[in-house]
Scaffold this active site. Structure first.
Site, PDB file in Angstrom:
ATOM      1  N   ARG A  70       0.851  -1.196   0.000  1.00 23.58           N
ATOM      2  CA  ARG A  70       0.000   0.000   0.000  1.00 23.58           C
ATOM      3  C   ARG A  70       0.884   1.241   0.000  1.00 23.58           C
ATOM      4  NH1 ARG A  70      -1.884   1.248   4.366  1.00 23.58           N
ATOM      5  NH2 ARG A  70      -1.218  -0.367   5.797  1.00 23.58           N
ATOM      6  N   GLY A 213      -2.255  -5.382  -4.007  1.00 23.54           N
ATOM      7  CA  GLY A 213      -3.027  -5.450  -2.764  1.00 23.54           C
ATOM      8  C   GLY A 213      -4.028  -4.348  -2.519  1.00 23.54           C
ATOM      9  N   HIS A 241     -11.332  -1.898  11.248  1.00 20.91           N
ATOM     10  CA  HIS A 241     -10.161  -2.699  10.898  1.00 20.91           C
ATOM     11  C   HIS A 241      -9.983  -3.750  12.001  1.00 20.91           C
ATOM     12  CE1 HIS A 241      -5.568  -2.674   9.921  1.00 20.91           C
ATOM     13  NE2 HIS A 241      -6.197  -3.612   9.248  1.00 20.91           N
ATOM     14  N   SER A 263      -1.521  -2.944  11.394  1.00 20.69           N
ATOM     15  CA  SER A 263      -0.867  -3.859  10.451  1.00 20.69           C
ATOM     16  C   SER A 263       0.450  -4.355  11.063  1.00 20.69           C
ATOM     17  CB  SER A 263      -0.564  -3.118   9.138  1.00 20.69           C
ATOM     18  OG  SER A 263      -1.686  -2.375   8.736  1.00 20.69           O
ATOM     19  N   LYS A 267      -2.321  -9.899  13.456  1.00 19.69           N
ATOM     20  CA  LYS A 267      -3.784  -9.978  13.479  1.00 19.69           C
ATOM     21  C   LYS A 267      -4.290 -11.284  12.859  1.00 19.69           C
ATOM     22  CE  LYS A 267      -7.184  -6.678  12.133  1.00 19.69           C
ATOM     23  NZ  LYS A 267      -6.894  -6.054  10.862  1.00 19.69           N
ATOM     24  N   THR A 268      -3.719 -11.653  11.703  1.00 23.75           N
ATOM     25  CA  THR A 268      -4.166 -12.897  11.059  1.00 23.75           C
ATOM     26  C   THR A 268      -3.835 -14.090  11.958  1.00 23.75           C
ATOM     27  OG1 THR A 268      -3.953 -11.907   8.879  1.00 23.75           O
ATOM     28  CG2 THR A 268      -3.951 -14.308   8.956  1.00 23.75           C
ATOM     29  N   ASN A 269      -2.664 -14.037  12.626  1.00 22.30           N
ATOM     30  CA  ASN A 269      -2.302 -15.137  13.535  1.00 22.30           C
ATOM     31  C   ASN A 269      -3.317 -15.251  14.670  1.00 22.30           C
ATOM     32  OD1 ASN A 269      -0.083 -15.402  11.935  1.00 22.30           O
ATOM     33  ND2 ASN A 269       1.371 -14.528  13.399  1.00 22.30           N
ATOM     34  N   ASP A 288      -9.567  -9.394   9.206  1.00 22.32           N
ATOM     35  CA  ASP A 288      -9.077  -8.030   8.942  1.00 22.32           C
ATOM     36  C   ASP A 288     -10.122  -6.938   9.112  1.00 22.32           C
ATOM     37  OD1 ASP A 288      -6.897  -6.364   8.162  1.00 22.32           O
ATOM     38  OD2 ASP A 288      -7.728  -6.170   6.154  1.00 22.32           O
ATOM     39  N   ARG A 380       2.455 -11.912  -0.072  1.00 22.05           N
ATOM     40  CA  ARG A 380       1.093 -12.201   0.383  1.00 22.05           C
ATOM     41  C   ARG A 380       0.564 -13.522  -0.131  1.00 22.05           C
ATOM     42  NH1 ARG A 380      -1.304  -8.532   4.158  1.00 22.05           N
ATOM     43  NH2 ARG A 380       0.252  -6.892   4.266  1.00 22.05           N
TER      44      ARG A 380
HETATM   45  O1  O2Y Z   1       0.243  -3.990   1.319  1.00 20.89           O
HETATM   46  C1  O2Y Z   1      -0.912  -4.246   0.963  1.00 20.89           C
HETATM   47  O2  O2Y Z   1      -1.363  -3.848  -0.097  1.00 20.89           O
HETATM   48  C2  O2Y Z   1      -1.781  -5.063   1.781  1.00 20.89           C
HETATM   49  S1  O2Y Z   1      -2.123  -4.313   3.309  1.00 20.89           S
HETATM   50  C3  O2Y Z   1      -3.122  -5.402   4.207  1.00 20.89           C
HETATM   51  C4  O2Y Z   1      -3.570  -6.563   3.628  1.00 20.89           C
HETATM   52  C5  O2Y Z   1      -4.374  -7.416   4.349  1.00 20.89           C
HETATM   53  C6  O2Y Z   1      -4.739  -7.061   5.605  1.00 20.89           C
HETATM   54  N1  O2Y Z   1      -4.321  -5.925   6.172  1.00 20.89           N
HETATM   55  C7  O2Y Z   1      -3.499  -5.112   5.523  1.00 20.89           C
HETATM   56  C8  O2Y Z   1      -3.079  -3.878   6.268  1.00 20.89           C
HETATM   57  O3  O2Y Z   1      -2.195  -3.145   5.868  1.00 20.89           O
HETATM   58  O4  O2Y Z   1      -3.668  -3.635   7.336  1.00 20.89           O
HETATM   59 MN    MN Z   2      -5.291  -4.915   7.802  1.00 21.88          MN
END
Ligand code: O2Y
Ligand code: MN
Length: 599
Positions: A70, A213, A241, A263, A267-269, A288, A380
């Site tokens: 991002r 992403g 979020h 981030s 969180k996923t864990n 998420d 990812r």
């Molecule tokens: O870097 C990206 O484009 C993905 S960011 C992301 C992806 C899944 C869940 N959370 C996030 C985040 O940055 O919070």
């Molecule tokens: Mn996220």
């Protein structure tokens, strides 16, 4: 496909005229379409099919090195008034931004197919779900959206002839001249040519220049958090979020809990945690994003608006996340990991010894001694939620699940205790407003210190953060306090004097969940402190992990150090200044009350 929705048909035509693709394809969401799209990308050298004996149904993509995450500094909120975007959004005048972007969009899809992707955020037909349509020139986006959301004909059916939808335009920003060969990851390589733009009043998203992403899968951060955040404020619900967990205690009683963690805080864990405590069960609803609305009974009900997980691969291992490891054994898209010589994938921190040779995420030969990582740190996996071993059977319940508690937290080496129960809703919102993580200057180009990240929404705000916090406070006035979720501030990341984590984390976090559930059911013991209710001595179950953490160490991470908290207050006051006259009065009162309780 015959489009019943005239406004949608007219908008598609308008975008087609602007972007000038070679052809238009309306995604039907079928398995055949998904497979065909992958075959086109394999034939064009954009995707690699992994060895079906090792990873059936799995594919690898490598992005351009300039397009790996991002881009916060190219993410814009173009509200009509600058003051409505507030201090945490990059504001741009909407008309100026549109004029600039129209120039970029003009002819940007030449040589490409323009895909129209009708998608639903949330189960189709749920009163909490919403529909969007993403127009994109990226087949990678189509297949990722097919996993991350519900797409295609069934969504058009739900939209009917005049249903509302969020308009999302996406282009990788790389038109093709006649006969020009496509690159393996087309994008606009210069950062200033990337735009992730939101027009909150129009419920519209325009993205240009990135295929990665959160910049390109517009249902996720752009719609489900930034635009939905504005919709939620206007319509009286919450777009957050947050992960969503289902916890079943040994007596079979079920609790649903949401959790906001910034981030890269695991969180996923946590969403897929395997409890180490006998008799306890944790299942996953979402990893998420949570959309929460009041039910008729006055409780908040949450849905996971997504249908898949877009998880970070490096660091995912049998220790950190055994459920994710099982989930990504098949039918998963990998982006930016290493490709082994036998057609499997490999990444750092996976708990699997490095092979002697592989092809790294940039497509180069890699050996363990080459001094470079094989996988990008933000590599990812995109994988359907339905194939997660810990997914709860009711994860797609259109009614959502009733939320009993909300966890908030960040990565803090000191001051913030392992777990702290808020005194009431407003105190919980205050804790949400001060949460955040420690950053190092090198990590993401920020000054070292605490990056305050209210409810982990800082990068995902679609409007003024002061108004957002007021919306949380107002939400608490809409129900009886006994029906609102209780808010708990957690911190797994306390360090000792040798910079080592004190709390063992991962599956052991279930011990904190146990205390929270016991508090909810009225049996958990707590001590009142100036910062909130903390577990009483002995209330956190350490049975079986006495070798990992002693009662003394636990006491240290449950301690309220007055001097550190007084320093914290100075830093909170400094941070609150940015909200100006939009800082909710209730939060100033909470801060004053905390200061008084500490002195
Ligand atoms: O870097 C990206 O484009 C993905 S960011 C992301 C992806 C899944 C869940 N959370 C996030 C985040 O940055 O919070
Ligand atoms: Mn996220």
């Amino acid at each position: 496909m015959n489009l019943k929705h005239k406004e949608l048909a007219a908008w598609i035509e308008e975008v087609r005229e602007m972007c000038k693709p070679d052809s238009v394809h309306i995604a039907d969401g079928s398995k055949e379409e998904y497979n065909k799209m992958l075959q086109i990308m394999i034939d064009a050298g954009l995707a690699t099919a992994l060895n079906p004996e090792k990873r059936p149904g799995c594919f690898l993509f490598r992005s351009h090195p300039s397009d790996v995450a991002r881009v916060e500094n190219r993410t814009f909120i173009a509200s009509k008034k600058q003051e409505d975007a507030g201090p945490d959004c990059n504001w741009v005048d909407p008309e100026e931004l549109k004029a600039d972007m129209r120039k970029l969009y003009d002819g940007c899809m030449k040589g490409r197919v323009m895909y129209v992707i009708p998608f639903s955020m949330g189960p189709i037909g749920s009163p909490i779900s919403k529909i969007g349509v993403e127009i994109s020139d990226s087949p990678y986006v189509v297949i990722n959206m097919a996993i991350m959301t519900r797409i295609g004909e069934k969504v058009l059916g739900a939209l009917g002839a005049d249903g509302e939808f969020v308009r999302c335009i996406h282009s990788v920003g790389k038109p093709l001249n006649d006969g020009e060969k496509d690159s393996s990851w087309p994008c606009a390589p210069s950062i200033d040519q990337k735009y992730i733009s939101h027009f909150p009043e129009e419920r519209t998203i325009w993205s240009y220049g990135s295929g990665y992403g959160g910049n390109a899968l517009l249902g996720k951060k752009c719609f489900a958090l930034r635009i939905a955040g504005v919709q939620a404020r206007d319509e009286g619900w919450l777009a957050e979020h947050m992960l969503i967990l289902k916890i079943t205690d040994p007596a079979g009683k079920v609790y649903y809990i949401c959790g906001a963690l910034p981030s890269f805080c695991g969180k996923t864990n946590l969403a897929m945690v395997v409890p180490t405590l006998p008799g306890w069960k944790v299942e996953t609803i979402g990893d998420d994003i949570a959309w929460m609305k009041f039910g008729e009974d006055g409780r908040l009900y949450a849905i996971n608006p997504e249908a898949g997980f877009f998880g970070v691969v490096p660091g995912t291992s049998a220790q950190s996340n055994p459920n994710a490891m099982k989930q990504i054994e098949r039918d998963t898209i990998f982006t930016n990991v290493g490709l082994t010589d036998d057609g499997d994938v490999w990444w750092e921190g996976g708990g699997i010894p490095a092979p002697e040779h592989l092809i790294d995420w940039e497509g180069n030969d890699w050996t363990p001694d080459c001094g470079r990582p094989a996988a990008h740190a933000n590599a990812r996996f995109t994988s359907p939620a339905a194939q997660c071993p810990s997914i709860a059977p009711e994860w797609e319940d259109p009614a959502g699940v009733p939320i009993s508690a909300i966890l908030i937290g960040g990565r803090r080496g000191g001051t913030i205790p392992l777990v702290n129960e808020s005194l009431d809703w407003n105190h919980g919102v205050f804790l949400g407003s001060i949460m955040g993580s420690e950053t190092t200057a090198a990590a993401i180009g920020l000054a070292a210190g605490v990056r305050r990240d209210p409810f982990a929404m800082l990068p995902f705000m679609g409007y003024h953060t002061g108004d957002y916090l007021q919306h949380w406070l107002n939400t608490g006035k809409k129900s009886d306090s006994g029906k609102l979720p209780k808010i708990y501030f957690v911190n797994w990341f306390r360090k000792d004097e040798n910079d080592k984590f004190i709390w063992p984390g991962f599956g052991e976090n279930s011990r904190v969940l146990k205390w929270i559930v016991e508090r909810l059911s009225g049996i958990g013991e707590a001590v009142e402190t100036p910062i909130g209710n903390l577990p009483a001595p002995g209330a956190i179950d350490l049975c079986g992990i006495e070798d990992k953490i002693s009662e003394e160490s636990l006491a240290k991470i449950l301690d309220v150090d007055k001097a550190s908290w007084l320093e914290e207050i100075v830093s909170i006051k400094e941070n609150y200044k940015k909200f100006g006259d939009r800082l909710p009065e209730e939060l100033s009162e909470q801060l004053d009350a905390l200061e008084k309780r500490l002195s």
